[in-house]
Design a protein around this motif. Sequence first.
Motif, PDB file in Angstrom:
ATOM      1  N   PRO B 155     -15.184  -0.320-139.736  1.00 31.42           N
ATOM      2  CA  PRO B 155     -16.056   0.418-138.802  1.00 31.42           C
ATOM      3  C   PRO B 155     -15.309   1.560-138.124  1.00 31.42           C
ATOM      4  O   PRO B 155     -15.840   2.640-137.924  1.00 31.42           O
ATOM      5  CB  PRO B 155     -16.474  -0.646-137.787  1.00 31.42           C
ATOM      6  CG  PRO B 155     -15.583  -1.812-138.005  1.00 31.42           C
ATOM      7  CD  PRO B 155     -15.088  -1.745-139.404  1.00 31.42           C
ATOM      8  N   ILE B 156     -14.048   1.325-137.799  1.00 36.66           N
ATOM      9  CA  ILE B 156     -13.248   2.362-137.173  1.00 36.66           C
ATOM     10  C   ILE B 156     -13.148   3.576-138.083  1.00 36.66           C
ATOM     11  O   ILE B 156     -13.286   4.713-137.666  1.00 36.66           O
ATOM     12  CB  ILE B 156     -11.851   1.812-136.801  1.00 36.66           C
ATOM     13  CG1 ILE B 156     -10.900   2.916-136.381  1.00 36.66           C
ATOM     14  CG2 ILE B 156     -11.194   1.048-137.943  1.00 36.66           C
ATOM     15  CD1 ILE B 156     -11.080   3.285-134.971  1.00 36.66           C
ATOM     16  N   SER B 159     -16.491   5.507-138.363  1.00 33.12           N
ATOM     17  CA  SER B 159     -16.779   6.329-137.189  1.00 33.12           C
ATOM     18  C   SER B 159     -15.907   7.558-137.151  1.00 33.12           C
ATOM     19  O   SER B 159     -16.336   8.625-136.744  1.00 33.12           O
ATOM     20  CB  SER B 159     -16.582   5.506-135.918  1.00 33.12           C
ATOM     21  OG  SER B 159     -17.454   4.418-135.925  1.00 33.12           O
ATOM     22  N   MET B 395     -17.077   3.895-128.620  1.00 38.69           N
ATOM     23  CA  MET B 395     -15.767   4.003-129.237  1.00 38.69           C
ATOM     24  C   MET B 395     -15.089   5.293-128.828  1.00 38.69           C
ATOM     25  O   MET B 395     -13.890   5.333-128.577  1.00 38.69           O
ATOM     26  CB  MET B 395     -15.842   3.938-130.750  1.00 38.69           C
ATOM     27  CG  MET B 395     -14.498   3.543-131.311  1.00 38.69           C
ATOM     28  SD  MET B 395     -14.417   3.672-133.078  1.00 38.69           S
ATOM     29  CE  MET B 395     -14.341   5.431-133.255  1.00 38.69           C
ATOM     30  N   ILE B 471      -6.465   3.620-131.097  1.00 38.15           N
ATOM     31  CA  ILE B 471      -7.297   2.435-131.313  1.00 38.15           C
ATOM     32  C   ILE B 471      -6.846   1.599-132.510  1.00 38.15           C
ATOM     33  O   ILE B 471      -6.727   0.382-132.402  1.00 38.15           O
ATOM     34  CB  ILE B 471      -8.789   2.797-131.369  1.00 38.15           C
ATOM     35  CG1 ILE B 471      -9.195   3.213-129.949  1.00 38.15           C
ATOM     36  CG2 ILE B 471      -9.645   1.624-131.853  1.00 38.15           C
ATOM     37  CD1 ILE B 471     -10.652   3.452-129.761  1.00 38.15           C
ATOM     38  N   THR B 475      -5.845  -2.340-132.402  1.00 34.40           N
ATOM     39  CA  THR B 475      -6.513  -3.256-133.305  1.00 34.40           C
ATOM     40  C   THR B 475      -5.505  -4.046-134.120  1.00 34.40           C
ATOM     41  O   THR B 475      -5.614  -5.256-134.270  1.00 34.40           O
ATOM     42  CB  THR B 475      -7.417  -2.476-134.280  1.00 34.40           C
ATOM     43  OG1 THR B 475      -8.133  -1.519-133.530  1.00 34.40           O
ATOM     44  CG2 THR B 475      -8.360  -3.407-134.984  1.00 34.40           C
TER      45      THR B 475
END
Lengths: 482, 482
Positions: B155-156, B159, B395, B471, B475
């Motif tokens: 998902p990171i 995006s 985010m 991020i 993570t």
Amino acid sequence: MNKIRLSAIFKLQSFIIFILSLITFVIPLIYSVYLEDEEILCYIIPIFISLLLFSLSAAIKAENITEKEALIIAVSVWFVFPVLTTISYLLSGYISDPIDAYFESVSGFTTTGASILTDIEKLPESLLLLRSLTNWVGGLGFVVLAVSVLSSRLPIGRSIVKFESSKIIEERIEPKVKEVARIVITVYLVMTLLQIFLLYITGIDLYNAITYTFSTVATGGFAPKNDSVAGLSSTSAEFIISLFMILGAINLQLYYIAFKKKSLKSFFKDPEVITYVGIISVAVGISTAVLYISGTYNSLWESFRYGMFQIVSAATTTGFSTTDYSEWHPSVLYLMLLLALIGAVSGSTGGGIKIFRLIFMFKIIAGEIKRIAHPKIIYRPSLKGKVLDISTVNMFWAFLSLYLFSLIFFSFILTLGGHDLVTSFSASIACITSLGPGLGEVGPASNFSSFSDFEKLMLSFEMIFGRLEIIPVITAVFIRSI
Amino acid sequence: MNKIRLSAIFKLQSFIIFILSLITFVIPLIYSVYLEDEEILCYIIPIFISLLLFSLSAAIKAENITEKEALIIAVSVWFVFPVLTTISYLLSGYISDPIDAYFESVSGFTTTGASILTDIEKLPESLLLLRSLTNWVGGLGFVVLAVSVLSSRLPIGRSIVKFESSKIIEERIEPKVKEVARIVITVYLVMTLLQIFLLYITGIDLYNAITYTFSTVATGGFAPKNDSVAGLSSTSAEFIISLFMILGAINLQLYYIAFKKKSLKSFFKDPEVITYVGIISVAVGISTAVLYISGTYNSLWESFRYGMFQIVSAATTTGFSTTDYSEWHPSVLYLMLLLALIGAVSGSTGGGIKIFRLIFMFKIIAGEIKRIAHPKIIYRPSLKGKVLDISTVNMFWAFLSLYLFSLIFFSFILTLGGHDLVTSFSASIACITSLGPGLGEVGPASNFSSFSDFEKLMLSFEMIFGRLEIIPVITAVFIRSI
Ligand SMILES: [K+]
Ligand SMILES: [K+]
């Protein structure tokens, strides 16, 4: 879209200004008469002007005002009312430049406490009483504004209430705006009387007890002496003032709940208060250690005493000082600026970004980390038990972005004037957070007198922008054109 | 939840490290052999170590790696690979402290260009070539990482692609990650050769043309001379380097589109590029005016020449300089820090917060103002034609909050070490944005050698955090525990 009726705005505005001028000028007037000093006209003329405005407005037919009009009044009063104290300062002759006098007035009402005066003690006592009262009236006005006008049915108001009221309050009292305003005023008055009493019984004379108290509960920071709280030469006063700076920087409604319920549980249950007290405690611990280890003070007690006061003063955005900390270890100075930027608890007289917004930021970060680890789970951040929708989230970030942009913009204006980076940045922080003193040229032993008229005017606007938490300001400016 | 297989990670990691070490060490090795200097072992040993690791990993059965494992590799390689150049520096004897050597290595690969060397020209040419190559390889690695690993199905990654690719690219090429990587590498190589050629024909010798180019297109800022670009004593070289700093700070994919379509329209259509060029132009205008009016330079031409270079160097987060600007007017210094913080265009080798995030912030603010004026209209911010959902918005803000918190945290660490506020804050900005030089103790005429080992290590981490846009780092740290 409703038309904005200038006459209706003028009518209510005149009424508000008249009430404010009674609170602001009558006490110094009485004191001036009592002292038989030569300043009587400084207080009579502003009262007369506000009375004149009020009389003129009596000719206008009373009408219910719209939300937009209320918003315009709530914003414009911060620009307009300081003109009356500007007149006082100019009439007294102790401030000769109109911009200086306006800066000092705006700084008072926004509870910033930044000053252009180089020798405060030269001013007559009644004028210094007026000066402290600008802090006190401004602090009260800010809290009342937050619970009344802004909690109207305007979307901006609703969202602020959503954020700012503690859950308990919101459920029980939100619709009764007037009642909340009455509660807040009562708490503020009781707090004021209590601090005056405490200072007085520990040996401070009544005049100083009153003036220092006015600037403490408002987290304003104006002092009637040149060396701020150090001028009182009283350790017990330092601690009383520290306590009331914190009390003034906490949601005033919580005191009422605690009083009603005869329990302090409302404080321990409020995430903002807990976070706030936690942050201050850690910062006091760090600064005490740093001041001791770096040899600023030889004893742990003195490191604690001075470190604690300066940290509390910064974290509550009061701006009082008990020493010239400008040569302290950079980490403590950095911490002080940072604490002022983070700011106080919402619903208090304190400024800055506010603790609930800090909590909010951490929730967003934590949520993102969870979401990345569990991509299939939809995570929505919540505050005080309520899931935040995208509108609320956007408004929150819009505020924060605007706040940071303003901070950067006003700093840049100051650097253009040739002020060094530390002066420019700290002065901008000091004005937008309503802290007051900065570092460098505007450090605790110095003041804002070295700035140009243009810079003082810009900083006056920055103080109002910061105090109004900006978005309503922008709205008021754009509301007619959009 | 998938288990993370350390063996699979080790296998792919070893392969990547082996490839990287070939690119990084073979060229200096050849140059060292050609020069017959005494540094051959500095390049042979790292190659040997990476070969050894690669051979060991050959025993592990090849398996498809999961997304989480890919993320861990993408993050950890930034910490691990610099160990090899650390070994080079230590073997050469020109850097004796391992932490110093690690700092210099991380600073190279993250394209930060902050240095602990007090006399760069003392180093042998082959080692300086290696040092510039760390910039070049790091810049390439960063862009490839952005378009390949991060644009995976995580998902990171999704995006980031949503944000970072221009719309045209996204539609046509997004699924073909490998193809995009190949395009980006080709553009980077062509750009490099072109700059070397231009510098060479304007009279710069091949060695300097190559080393300066490596650090320019990567927006890295390592120079083989003590006074950075001023060491070339060539006005034409200054302008060529300015141009290529900007070219390197723009989305590399746009060049390919322009080449394919034989038109520059892709640049004019990209809101990031337009905003970026606009910001730089305004900043160059302001700095030229300020330098001329404040009397730093007597001619408008010199004010432009020096102002433009320093501004472009900051805005592209390169960190080259053509003069010691530390005593310049504070507004220009402030502008430089601000431009570095805003950063470059996404999809480029440049660092900072990135232009698209600035655009995003303004959209949120504009949206809120519209929403307050028209409460009944639901306004949703969009970027490049796509409406942003709450996950994307969250985010984005999580990134920005973490970025600012990190900036503040690392500055505070430096103030704790007793460094003044300007040094601490500017050093932290210089490291997180991959700018390189700061102000005060770490100004253009100075370096990071005065920092303690602990501080250098912290700043090394900050450089990696900033480069990875944070991020993914968080993570990777939390991915096993959550
Ligand atoms: K204050
Ligand atoms: K750089």
